[in-house]
Structures are given as structure tokens and as C-alpha cells.
Design an enzyme around this catalytic site. Structure first.
Site, PDB file in Angstrom:
ATOM      1  N   GLU B  52       0.879  -1.174   0.000  1.00 50.10           N
ATOM      2  CA  GLU B  52       0.000   0.000   0.000  1.00 50.10           C
ATOM      3  C   GLU B  52       0.908   1.211   0.000  1.00 50.10           C
ATOM      4  OE1 GLU B  52      -2.562   0.470   3.465  1.00 50.10           O
ATOM      5  OE2 GLU B  52      -2.992   2.533   2.871  1.00 50.10           O
ATOM      6  N   ASP B  63      -4.411  10.475   9.577  1.00 49.78           N
ATOM      7  CA  ASP B  63      -3.135   9.908   9.999  1.00 49.78           C
ATOM      8  C   ASP B  63      -2.614  10.497  11.300  1.00 49.78           C
ATOM      9  OD1 ASP B  63      -2.381   7.962   7.923  1.00 49.78           O
ATOM     10  OD2 ASP B  63      -2.550   9.689   6.585  1.00 49.78           O
TER      11      ASP B  63
END
Lengths: 393, 267
Positions: B52, B63
Site C-alpha cells: 500500500e 493519519d
């Protein structure tokens, strides 16, 4: 045709929407249905009205600037005195309402972002009033330039968390508030301070700030029996502007939104997202965004922390495209001059954000007839900006 | 050139081998443009089944600090969607590559151009954390037309009707966010995670992958009965920062997907 935005997906044409991590989606739907319920609830509306009147000091006056108008030798300039609202800015209209919603939803903790600190102070104040824990995210650059407001939040019992990532301003404070919300979504209410973010925030904040335009309209009508000719407000995220403009949206009244022009639009150091941005997605909404060719959000600059934001409320993006509202900018220098002029001629020290709108009003007035009327939304007072002024003037 | 396996093939093969799929996340351009591809090769030889690859964005709200940091470095190193896709064309990565990025960099390149470039770079799928299912409109269809899997995220906070919609629309696999929160390493997994994974499992025959907070091989051992694959991200970024041997770190996680005990009983 009557103006009716947003649609059921929270979109204003192609703008707006709800582009956030899946973790938040359920909370946004819950908030939307709660808000739709509460806005028709008599008890909620009475309590809000009472707080706005007895605690925050509504209605705020509509004031005619005799000396400033004489100086400009043109259209009459009026000020909607949101600077006189408790805590010193229009932000209180929204914070009280949202913290009431938070209490209604049984949330124990309220978080908010702040740029200039006015929304942080207003939210901290509303949380003191209603006895709810309050956490405020603020960029370290803004903590430095608006430290008086940090002291106020501290006194009010809020925890101020410094955000040192990215450009260390409003944008990054919002990023961090979103991350907090993703992590603590079940017990936490996120009180967004402007008409930005995912649906329903832009709509909800607009509705709460519309009290500005509603009062202005009836105050002006009562005095003059007609509508004003021109409305002017500064635009960062755009909550004070939409609050003033929205109640006039179906009327034949000209409106101008003024963005932070920084060191000028060719300097690259500005915050004029509507003037120079292109469509993009930030903080959950599709809108005009200052970004580079690769879609990275650009650093912005404005002497005023409240306008220092690379995006703008999605409804403003829509109103720009439909040409219902004109958008322009005032540079740092023009805002500082207007700041000084309003202080000297009217004894009113405006927030640097609002000074951008005053600068445009002085320009517009000179090109208009004396019997015409301009109303500026004086969104906040300038005590918080004295240090910046000392450095700049 | 040998054709890459599709994401579905990877899961089928793992299932035959009675192991779980290991997906390794890297930030494209971290620690720099060249070394990032060396790290990918190390991860491959350590046993990563899918890579990924995160395209850095200036404002990564999903994040935590680790990937915020790697994203910032990667942007400073000049990583852009366009240049990463160009490098991918010649990178000779054997395992499928899935691109993870936020909506804005994708909008910036334009959707038809984006799909053209993704195909050219032999990318297998796309993860867009800020494109929830009801805002995705015709993205899944357009992706399918280009033989790309648009992988959607399911969260522990998603109510059943949303999970239905997500499992229906997601292609390749269902990315189950294992914790209400941002990406980042965690000591402990959420105790309700098995319940959530089982709930998703009951709604779909598609592969189920757990991501966010998977930080140790033990986490994989614990969760093995409930998912078909695992995404390890921030732990890998930290390993790169600490100059650890990436091949070994990845091999440690891969071994956990193979261990006999706790072999999937309800997969």
C-alpha cells in the site's frame, strides 16, 4: 426563484459535501438529525434566544459612521456592531448554539479549533456557562500573535493545545481537532467555528450567524423604510459574511466579501482562496482552495489570523460561481490603514479581520452616491490585535 | 512482463496456503524518492503480499504523528502523485500495489487522467480515506472500468446500514479500521475489534482486512481468526526511521500470518 441551499447531501452545487474518514460519518448524520430536530424545538430556541439576549448582549446596534462617511465623501457607512457582542466578536452567536446542541446530545466534552482565538474564547465561554469540559486547538504561530486570547481561554478554564504541525495556523488547528474527534467521537462534540468543514456544519453555522443579517435588516428597515444598497464583510472561512448576507440573499442588495490579500495577490503571500484558488477538497468540503499543481495545500499569509486560511466555506464558493456575491481582497496594508482610520475617526478599534471590510467600504463609498447606504459587518473588536499593530504601523 | 496477480488472486492464494495476506504500507518518497523503492523491494522479499503506497498529502487528517511525519518528509523530497506513478511504471514490483491518498491530490490530476496513469503504472487498487461511500458517486464504477479496485473503509462506528453499503460497494477487500482514531502504532488492540470484524464478516463474502494500529506480530496472531489480511503501516515507517532491517521486520509479521495456532476457523 427562492434560494434554497444546500441539497440533502449537504452540497451547494458542486461544493460542500461530507468528505471525511468513515469513522466520523455516523456522528455527522447524528448531528444533522439532532440539529434538524432542535431547530424546530421551542425550548431549545427559547433558551438560545435568552442566552443571546441576556448573556451575549443581542441585539447589537447598527451604527452610522458620520465622520468616516464625511471623510469618504460618498455613500453612508453603517456598522453592524458584532464587536460589542460578549467576548468581542460574532463567534459567540455560533458557540452558544453549538454548545447547547452538545449538551442536548449528552456530550461531556467539547473541542474546537481557533485561528485568531475569538472562536476559541467564545467556545470556552459557552462551555463555562453550561459547565462542559472544553479543549481548544490553536496553531503555535497564532498562539504567539494572539496570546491575549490564549490567556482568556486559560482563565475560562479551557485547555489550549498547541498545534506545531504544518503552517501552525488555523488550517492545522482544524486538522488536529478532526484527529481528536476521530479518536474520541463518542463522547466529544466538535464545535466548528466557521462555515467550513463537512455537512451539516456550513449550514448550521450559517443558520446560527444569520441573526446578524436578520437584525440588520429590521434595524435598517425600521430607520429608513428600505433595504441598504451594499453589504460588506470580511471572509476567512466566511461565517460573519454569510451571517450578514444570507438573510438578504433573495433581495436586490449588492454584497461584497473581502478576503485577506496579505502582501498582494502577485506576492504569493495572501489568503485569497476565492480570488485565486481552484476547486479542491479540504476539511471535509469541496470548495475553492489555494493549492499547488499537485494538489498540496499552499501556505497562506494574512496579517489577520482569522483570515489566514487556504480554503473558504463551500457556500461562498457556490455564491461566487453564481455571481450572487462579489469577492475581492484587501491587503495587509489597506487593512492596517482602515484599522487606524476607524479608530481615529469613530473611536472604534476593529479586529484586523473586520478592518479588511472597513477598507473595502471606504473604497466603495467613494464611488457611490451620498444617499446610498453601505453596511459593514464589524465582526470583532481589535484589542487582541494591539501587539500586531505596534509591530506593523 | 509477467502479469501481476489481482488483489482477489492474492487472497485466494493465501487462503489455499492457509495463511493471511500481509499488506505493508509505505509513504511514497520517504525517506527519499530512491530509498523508498529500495524499502519496497525489501518488504517484498520479507514476504509482503501487497504494497500500500501512500501518496503524501499536506493535510492528512486520518493519519497520526508517524505518517504525518513521513508525509511531510516525502513532500519535501519532491514526492508527487505524478512522479511516483512515473517511477512505478519501471519499478518492477512483483506484488500488487495499492495507492492510498486523500481526495485532493487525485482531483488535482483529474479523474480520467488519473485512471489512465494508474493503469499505465500497473496499480491494482485505490484507497481514499476521505471519500466515504455516499460521496463516492460513480468512482467505484469508473474504477472497475479501468480494472482498478476501489477499496473502501469500514469503521467500528459505522452503523449496520452503512456497513451493508460499504461491503456492497468496496472492491478487492474491505478495509476495516480497527480503532476509532488515526493511524499509528498502539500497544493494545481495541477489545471490541473481534466483534466488529465478525459483524463485517457476516455481511459479505469479500475479503476482510484489519488496519490502523497493527503494530506487532502478536496483534496479527490475536486477530487471525477474524480477518483475511492485515495492514502494517506506522510500525514500518518507524522501522525505516530507526534504520531497522525492513526485510526482517516484514518477515516477522509475515511469519505471524502463517503460524499454525489460531488458524482461521471461520474464514
Amino acid at each position: 426563484m427562492k434560494y434554497c441551499q444546500p441539497d440533502e447531501k449537504g452540497k451547494y452545487g458542486e461544493y460542500g459535501g461530507r468528505y471525511v474518514p468513515e469513522t466520523l460519518m455516523a456522528a455527522l448524520h447524528e448531528l444533522e438529525s439532532k440539529y434538524n430536530m432542535l431547530k424546530k424545538d421551542t425550548n431549545f430556541n427559547n433558551e438560545l434566544k435568552e442566552h443571546l439576549r441576556d448573556y451575549a448582549g443581542r441585539p447589537t446596534p447598527l451604527y452610522y459612521c458620520r465622520r468616516l462617511t464625511e471623510l469618504c465623501k460618498g455613500a453612508k457607512i453603517f456598522l453592524k456592531r458584532e464587536d460589542l457582542l460578549h467576548t468581542g466578536a460574532h463567534k459567540m452567536n455560533n458557540s452558544i448554539a453549538q454548545v447547547l446542541i452538545a449538551r442536548n446530545m449528552g456530550k461531556k466534552r467539547v473541542i474546537a479549533e481557533t485561528g485568531a482565538g475569538q472562536h476559541g474564547v467564545a467556545t470556552a465561554t459557552a462551555c463555562s456557562l453550561l459547565g462542559i469540559e472544553c479543549v481548544i486547538y490553536m496553531g503555535s504561530a497564532d498562539i504567539k500573535r494572539q496570546h491575549v486570547n490564549v490567556q482568556r481561554m486559560d482563565l475560562l478554564g479551557a485547555q489550549v493545545i498547541e498545534v506545531a504541525s504544518g503552517s501552525r495556523t488555523l488550517k492545522d488547528a482544524i486538522n488536529e481537532a478532526i484527529r481528536d474527534w476521530v479518536t474520541n467521537v463518542n463522547e466529544t462534540y466538535y464545535c466548528i467555528g466557521s462555515v467550513v468543514g463537512p455537512h451539516p456544519y456550513p449550514m448550521m453555522v450559517r443558520d446560527f450567524q444569520s441573526i446578524i443579517g436578520i437584525e440588520t435588516r429590521s434595524q435598517f428597515m425600521e430607520q429608513f423604510g428600505r433595504l441598504p444598497d451594499l453589504l460588506i464583510a470580511c471572509v476567512g472561512g466566511g461565517s460573519n459574511a454569510i451571517g450578514m448576507f444570507y438573510p438578504f440573499i433573495d433581495q436586490a442588495v449588492r454584497m461584497i466579501g473581502v478576503e485577506g490579500g496579505g502582501a498582494g495577490l502577485d506576492s504569493g503571500k495572501h489568503a485569497a482562496s476565492l480570488c485565486l484558488g481552484r476547486i479542491g477538497c479540504l476539511h471535509g468540503a469541496m470548495t475553492y482552495l489555494l493549492q499547488d499543481a499537485n494538489g498540496q495545500v499552499l501556505p497562506t499569509h494574512s496579517v489577520s489570523a482569522g483570515l489566514d486560511y487556504p480554503a473558504v466555506g463551500p457556500e461562498h464558493a457556490y455564491l461566487k460561481d453564481t455571481k450572487r456575491i462579489e469577492y475581492t481582497f484587501a491587503t495587509d496594508q489597506e487593512a492596517l490603514e482602515a484599522f487606524r482610520t476607524l479608530s481615529r475617526y469613530e473611536g472604534i478599534i476593529p479586529a484586523l479581520e473586520s478592518a479588511h471590510a472597513v477598507a473595502q467600504a471606504m473604497k466603495s463609498s467613494q464611488n457611490m452616491k451620498r444617499e446610498q447606504a453601505i453596511i459593514v459587518n464589524l465582526s470583532g473588536r481589535g484589542d487582541k490585535d494591539l501587539d500586531i499593530i505596534a509591530g506593523e504601523l | 512482463m509477467k502479469a501481476q496477480m489481482s488483489i482477489n488472486n492474492v487472497f485466494e492464494l493465501a487462503n489455499e496456503k492457509k495463511e493471511k495476506v500481509l499488506i505493508i504500507y509505505m509513504t511514497a518518497g520517504f525517506p527519499d524518492l530512491d530509498r523508498c523503492f529500495e524499502m519496497i523491494r525489501e518488504a517484498e522479499s520479507g514476504g509482503a503480499d501487497i504494497i500500500e503506497l501512500g501518496i503524501p498529502f499536506s493535510d492528512p487528517v486520518a493519519d497520526g504523528p508517524t505518517i504525518q511525519y513521513s508525509s511531510q518528509i516525502a513532500i519535501e523530497q519532491g514526492a508527487t502523485l505524478s512522479c511516483i506513478l512515473e517511477r512505478l511504471e519501471n519499478a518492477l514490483i512483483k506484488v500488487p500495489v495499492v495507492i492510498m491518498t486523500y481526495l485532493n491530490p487525485l482531483l488535482s490530476i483529474g479523474r480520467s487522467e488519473l485512471f489512465k496513469r494508474l493503469v499505465l503504472s500497473r496499480v491494482s487498487g485505490l484507497i481514499i480515506p476521505d471519500l466515504p461511500v455516499e460521496m463516492a458517486a460513480d468512482w467505484p464504477v469508473a474504477a472497475k472500468e479501468n480494472n482498478l479496485d476501489l477499496i473502501m473503509l469500514a469503521a467500528p462506528t459505522s452503523p449496520p446500514e452503512r456497513l451493508q453499503e460499504i461491503t456492497l460497494k468496496s472492491q478487492g477487500f474491505i478495509y476495516c479500521v480497527s480503532v476509532a482514531g488515526t493511524t499509528g502504532t498502539r500497544q493494545q488492540l481495541d477489545e471490541n475489534l473481534p466483534v466488529f470484524l465478525r459483524q463485517v464478516r457476516s455481511m459479505t463474502n469479500k475479503s476482510i482486512v484489519a488496519g490502523f494500529g497493527i503494530s506487532t506480530p502478536d496483534h496479527i496472531s490475536t486477530l487471525k481468526p477474524y480477518a483475511d489480511g492485515f495492514i502494517v503501516g506506522s510500525r514500518i515507517i518507524n522501522a525505516i526511521r530507526n534504520n531497522e532491517n525492513i526485510k526482517n521486520v516484514v518477515a516477522g509479521f509475515k511469519a505471524a500470518t502463517r503460524r499454525k495456532k489460531n488458524v482461521s476457523c471461520d474464514a
